[in-house]
Design a protein around this motif. Structure first.
Motif, short mmCIF file in Angstrom:
data_model
loop_
_atom_site.label_atom_id
_atom_site.label_comp_id
_atom_site.label_asym_id
_atom_site.label_seq_id
_atom_site.Cartn_x
_atom_site.Cartn_y
_atom_site.Cartn_z
N MET A 213 0.80 -1.25 0.01
CA MET A 213 0.14 0.02 -0.08
C MET A 213 0.85 1.33 -0.03
SD MET A 213 -3.06 0.94 2.56
CE MET A 213 -4.22 -0.15 2.45
N ALA A 216 1.38 4.41 2.69
CA ALA A 216 1.02 4.13 3.91
C ALA A 216 1.56 4.57 4.91
CB ALA A 216 0.23 2.62 4.01
N THR A 220 -3.45 6.82 7.15
CA THR A 220 -3.97 6.35 5.98
C THR A 220 -4.26 4.85 6.10
OG1 THR A 220 -1.76 6.05 4.79
CG2 THR A 220 -2.90 8.13 4.34
N ASN A 224 -7.92 3.44 5.30
CA ASN A 224 -8.15 2.35 4.41
C ASN A 224 -7.98 1.08 4.68
OD1 ASN A 224 -8.38 4.43 1.89
ND2 ASN A 224 -6.50 4.95 2.89
N TYR A 225 -8.34 0.63 6.10
CA TYR A 225 -8.00 -0.53 6.47
C TYR A 225 -8.81 -1.67 5.90
CZ TYR A 225 -6.64 -3.60 10.43
OH TYR A 225 -5.85 -4.67 11.00
N GLU A 226 -10.08 -1.22 5.40
CA GLU A 226 -11.07 -1.98 4.73
C GLU A 226 -10.26 -2.71 3.26
OE1 GLU A 226 -13.85 -3.72 5.68
OE2 GLU A 226 -13.87 -2.57 7.41
N ALA A 227 -9.52 -1.80 2.82
CA ALA A 227 -8.62 -2.37 1.46
C ALA A 227 -7.63 -3.28 1.86
CB ALA A 227 -8.05 -1.14 0.94
#
Lengths: 443, 443
Positions: A213, A216, A220, A224-227
């Motif tokens: 990522m 990161a 961030t 954007n943890y779900e990604a």
């Protein structure tokens, strides 16, 4: 050296004492040196401090555990809670990026330690050796290899490279949960159990995260943890690493993952409102107020909590998980930052209308957030203590015997002055924790 | 012939399913011919009717059982409830004086039948023979002698007179609960178990009563019930009688007094919210809503109710009584003439203040009496159904979601139109059933 203490998992194997909000490592059933009871995670934090390893501990946890962990570990421990549950690699990456943001240098050794192992203090000496090996750049990744005591089929094995006589040993490969026969051959060949303890330089993990990522950092990554892919640290890091060593630990080591292994370490055979007679090597834990009577029974575990009742032969308790999967949609008992509650009754009608009755206790000086619900009415009957209630902005004192009806949409908050106990009857069409809007309030 | 069905006893041996208000003979766990469940007392009443013995049954019961018995047996059965608990002789004398008052003649055979035996229909043929023997004046008192199947140490034995070849046999003497060795010798000598079934002319018992309490009729006996000595029918009548015969019963007979004997007759091995695996000859009954999980276990009984949780080896269940004596000051579940309630939470504070939370359901058309309490406040939250509430004389409809606070001293009554469920939080300094004043009210 910084330690990331991993605390996750639903703990289905210790049902009904453990649930989504109270993992096994939070059960206060072990015996602390002073005779008090402590949980597994409290034991490990105490051991880390006693051995002088480091005071810099970050606890990486699932979101639902925050309140319970804070209550057990206090304010001096940093908690990094996952926004949602995404397995061990994202949780460790989040904790590492937090450390980086706090100014930890890329060369600093990071040790990831599970919170559900039961060890003696020499375990922490091995952790110190792992940190030394990282500092000396023996390998990118240093694991802890546990000297096996029997050919277990439940653990992963680390096979050292041949002629790797030194400690740390170089690692040849990993074997996941082998058959007993293979396990025996592995042990004969010098293999070690993988203890789930990992050491590396902070920069090593941050580089992996950057490739995954780009750009990161802590903020961030949180946003954007779900990604992040749901992957284990073993899969995302260990299996892909080309430079691995292992420090051998030869002391006492046990993962307390089943009733059978937990009971061997319990401080007492009987907890709670229990009467027993003619019980042989049987452990009984009753967290309910109604009495539990046990007459006879050999090598059993009997455990009762607001979530359910378990009667199991100790030797069979490993098979518990699939039986309790899907039981109980919600925890019936939780400790929270403000105190605790238990569900004492629950009804669901065919038309979808539900009622949930709880007994709650707020600790002195604590408050529940100023909030409102869109789908449920609450009726509060106060049984004990003093406090202050706020309803649509108006403050009033609360005392024993007071009754408040809080209809849908009404803003309400509550603060305890002395321990404040009340019965709450929730009713409506959608009784979920998520039906809550929180607002700022200056107590 | 009139039958007095005896239904008493606290039923501690079937704890936690039985309690003071729900004796073992009221547990609906047996399998009726249509596949439905029935209690022991329902089974006996059905058998009496099926065998055409008589429709004139008087049920002699403890005061606390009235509502539960009425619900199970309906209106066609006459109930004579003891004003207070004074053992079997006063209870039988009260029922006999009731029959005399109703015009039953002194020559009429009366049969006293226990309500906790499990038999086949030929048992009732033996009862008919007992009535015939009374009519033919074979003896003042005719007992049922059960042909023993093993040298039990738990029963009383009837030793027939020598050379007493006929049926009914003359009785020589009684031996209470002998040792196994003595029991074997008794059986070899032709002794029978005392089945607790007694037959006599109504006048025989009324004469005994008159000698004990001259001039006593139903009303005066009720009014002076406390003056009756606490004595068993065996002690007060059987042991003093000089003219006793016994009819021999050779069919199936079992007293369902322990978990071990009950489980053999259960309709199913598992009742309620239960998940089980690898259980061997194990019976599981869960009356709670929380799940009960059983993994392994051999020859066990696991039973959970609002009164408590039991885990016992079947063979040890006879020893249960002393373990549960003194447990639970009050029943946590009761069926009443108006419906049922269970206690879902109970707290007692050091200063004597208590809180008791119940979920109650009123059946359509039923009402709880118009009443007031002096020591407790009640908060009612209605979850389901329609009804009518009366508070200090004012009627209002009640519906789902309504909340009423009923302070000490407020007159209140409630009637259900459809099944009416509500949560009641009682709080105060003296939470006993006796804190109630009832008033007449015209619904």
């Amino acid at each position: 050296m910084k330690i990331i203490l991993l605390s996750g998992g639903s703990g289905k194997r210790l049902w009904p004492l453990s649930n989504d909000a109270r993992s096994k490592q939070l059960l206060k059933v072990l015996c602390a040196p002073g005779g008090e009871k402590e949980s597994m995670i409290q034991r490990i934090v105490r051991q880390i401090r006693e051995t002088g390893l480091t005071d810099e501990i970050v606890v990486a946890i699932g979101a639902k555990q925050r309140d319970a962990i804070e209550l057990q570990l206090g304010d001096e421990i940093t908690i990094v809670a996952e926004p949602s549950s995404r397995h061990t690699f994202p949780a460790i990456a989040l904790a590492c990026s937090y450390l980086a943001e706090q100014g930890t240098q890329a060369d600093e050794p990071i040790i990831v330690v599970p919170s559900d192992t039961f060890t003696d203090n020499s375990y922490f000496q091995s952790i110190r050796e792992m940190a030394d090996a990282v500092t000396r750049r023996v390998a990118d990744l240093v694991l802890m290899g546990i000297e096996p005591t029997y050919p277990s089929t439940r653990y992963g094995y680390i096979l050292p490279a041949e002629h790797s006589g030194s400690d740390p040993v170089a690692v040849k490969n990993f074997i996941e949960k082998p058959s007993a026969e293979v396990a025996e051959r592995l042990i004969a060949a010098g293999a070690l159990w993988n203890g789930g303890v990992f050491a590396f330089r902070l920069g090593y993990l941050m580089d992996i995260l950057q490739r995954m990522m780009p750009g990161a950092d802590y903020r961030t990554l949180r946003a954007n943890y779900e990604a992040m892919p749901k992957s284990s640290f073993d899969y995302a890091v260990v299996e892909k690493s080309e430079s691995i060593a292992a420090v051998v630990y030869r002391g006492r080591w046990k993962d307390i993952g089943t009733w059978n292994s937990l009971t061997e370490e319990l401080s007492e055979r009987v907890h709670g409102n229990v009467k027993s007679e003619a019980c042989d090597d049987t452990y009984i834990i009753n967290e309910l107020e109604i009495p539990l009577v046990c007459l006879g029974g050999k090598n059993m575990v009997v455990a009762a909590s607001p979530d359910g009742i378990l009667v199991t032969e100790r030797g069979l308790s490993e098979n518990l998980k699939h039986l309790v999967d899907g039981l109980g949609k919600r925890p019936m008992y939780e400790t929270r930052r403000w105190g605790e509650y238990k569900v004492i009754d629950s009804v669901e009608y065919p038309d979808g209308y539900c009622a949930l009755t709880k007994r709650l206790t707020l600790q002195p000086g604590k408050n529940i957030s100023y909030q409102r619900h869109n789908c449920r009415t609450e009726v509060w009957t106060f049984l004990s203590g003093q406090g202050e209630i706020v309803l649509n902005g108006r403050r009033s004192p609360v005392n024993r015997g007071d009754v408040f009806t809080i209809p849908k949409g009404m803003l309400h908050g509550l603060r305890a002055i002395t321990p404040l106990t009340f019965i709450e009857v929730q009713s409506g069409t959608n009784l979920v924790e998520e039906d809550i809007e929180r607002f700022d309030f200056e107590w």
